[in-house]
Design a protein around this motif. Structure first.
Motif, PDB file in Angstrom:
ATOM      1  N   LYS A   1       0.834  -1.204   0.000  1.00 55.07           N
ATOM      2  CA  LYS A   1       0.000   0.000   0.000  1.00 55.07           C
ATOM      3  C   LYS A   1       0.868   1.253   0.000  1.00 55.07           C
TER       4      LYS A   1
ATOM      5  N   ARG B   1      -8.626   3.332  -2.815  1.00 54.99           N
ATOM      6  CA  ARG B   1      -9.058   3.941  -1.555  1.00 54.99           C
ATOM      7  C   ARG B   1      -8.336   3.369  -0.342  1.00 54.99           C
ATOM      8  N   GLY B   2      -7.695   2.225  -0.497  1.00 49.87           N
ATOM      9  CA  GLY B   2      -6.968   1.640   0.623  1.00 49.87           C
ATOM     10  C   GLY B   2      -7.811   0.789   1.538  1.00 49.87           C
ATOM     11  N   ASP B   3      -9.095   0.541   1.173  1.00 50.43           N
ATOM     12  CA  ASP B   3      -9.954  -0.268   2.035  1.00 50.43           C
ATOM     13  C   ASP B   3      -9.913  -1.750   1.673  1.00 50.43           C
ATOM     14  N   SER B   4      -9.059  -2.122   0.730  1.00 48.18           N
ATOM     15  CA  SER B   4      -8.859  -3.527   0.378  1.00 48.18           C
ATOM     16  C   SER B   4      -7.370  -3.756   0.164  1.00 48.18           C
ATOM     17  N   GLN B   5      -6.990  -5.012   0.007  1.00 51.30           N
ATOM     18  CA  GLN B   5      -5.596  -5.310  -0.281  1.00 51.30           C
ATOM     19  C   GLN B   5      -5.263  -4.862  -1.705  1.00 51.30           C
TER      20      GLN B   5
ATOM     21  N   TRP C   1      -7.342  -5.469  -5.375  1.00 46.02           N
ATOM     22  CA  TRP C   1      -7.583  -4.400  -6.362  1.00 46.02           C
ATOM     23  C   TRP C   1      -7.034  -4.792  -7.729  1.00 46.02           C
TER      24      TRP C   1
END
Length: 210
Positions: free
Chosen positions: A21, A79-83, A87
């Motif tokens: 990330k 958005r950074g709400d998943s790995q 994505w």
């Protein structure tokens, strides 16, 4: 002891998630080397998925390149709400679906053996490797024939079935990972996978009776 190992494993996983990330954030800020590192981290996984989805190495390689081009173009939307891997897999599956719908007629005729590393072509090296494991020439040829039929059957499945077979039964992703990739609840993934396996079995019965 097991508790300590579990904590270490969890810490390593968390570190890996932070690392990729962070690389994506750095890449979005203009660090091209950071994006190159991301490509190196995930290239083989994405390439393998694309080859399995499309049924041959050349188209899979082209699709994998498109995946990373698309990822580079849209990384600021992450958005950074998943790995990061989830994505990228979403982008890869959508890319393959678009290519598959355009090239269905040609892809129908192309197959790739499953259960072995991805290669550009079936070389004699594979025969030697299997022969060294104690298999006779007839057994080697029969295994190749069966594997080709299995691959052909998978390629001919509808996309929503094919992607689940590949993610779960070939790439051995967890139901949680698959749920994040395809955007469906785990329960739906499990029930659809069961239908996908039934459809694959029917396809295999058809080709085995030919």
């Amino acid at each position: 002891m097991n508790g300590v190992q579990s904590k270490e494993h969890s810490t390593q996983n968390s570190t890996a998630l932070v690392d990729d990330k962070l690389l994506l954030v750095q890449a979005a800020e203009g660090d091209r080397l950071a994006f190159d590192r991301l490509v190196m981290m995930y290239r083989n996984q994405i390439l393998n998925l694309c080859v399995r989805m499309l049924g041959n190495y050349a188209d899979g390689e082209d699709a994998a390149q498109d995946v990373f081009v698309n990822a580079y173009s849209h990384m600021k939307n992450f958005r950074g709400d998943s790995q990061v891997s989830t994505w990228l897999y979403r982008i890869a599956i959508n890319t393959c679906k678009n290519r598959y719908s355009s090239w269905w007629g040609r892809l129908q005729k192309k197959v790739l053996r499953i259960g072995h590393p991805v290669h550009d072509s079936d070389s004699d090296d594979n025969l030697v490797e299997l022969a060294d494991m104690g298999m006779g020439a007839d057994e080697v040829l029969e295994r190749k024939r069966v594997n080709m039929k299995i691959s052909s059957a998978i390629v001919s499945l509808p996309n929503n079935f094919k992607e689940l077979i590949i993610l779960r039964d070939i790439q051995e992703k967890s139901y949680e990972e698959i749920s994040g990739i395809v955007g469906l609840p785990s329960g739906t993934v499990k029930s659809r996978l069961a239908r996908a396996r039934d459809a694959l079995q029917k396809k295999l019965k058809e080709v085995c009776c030919e």
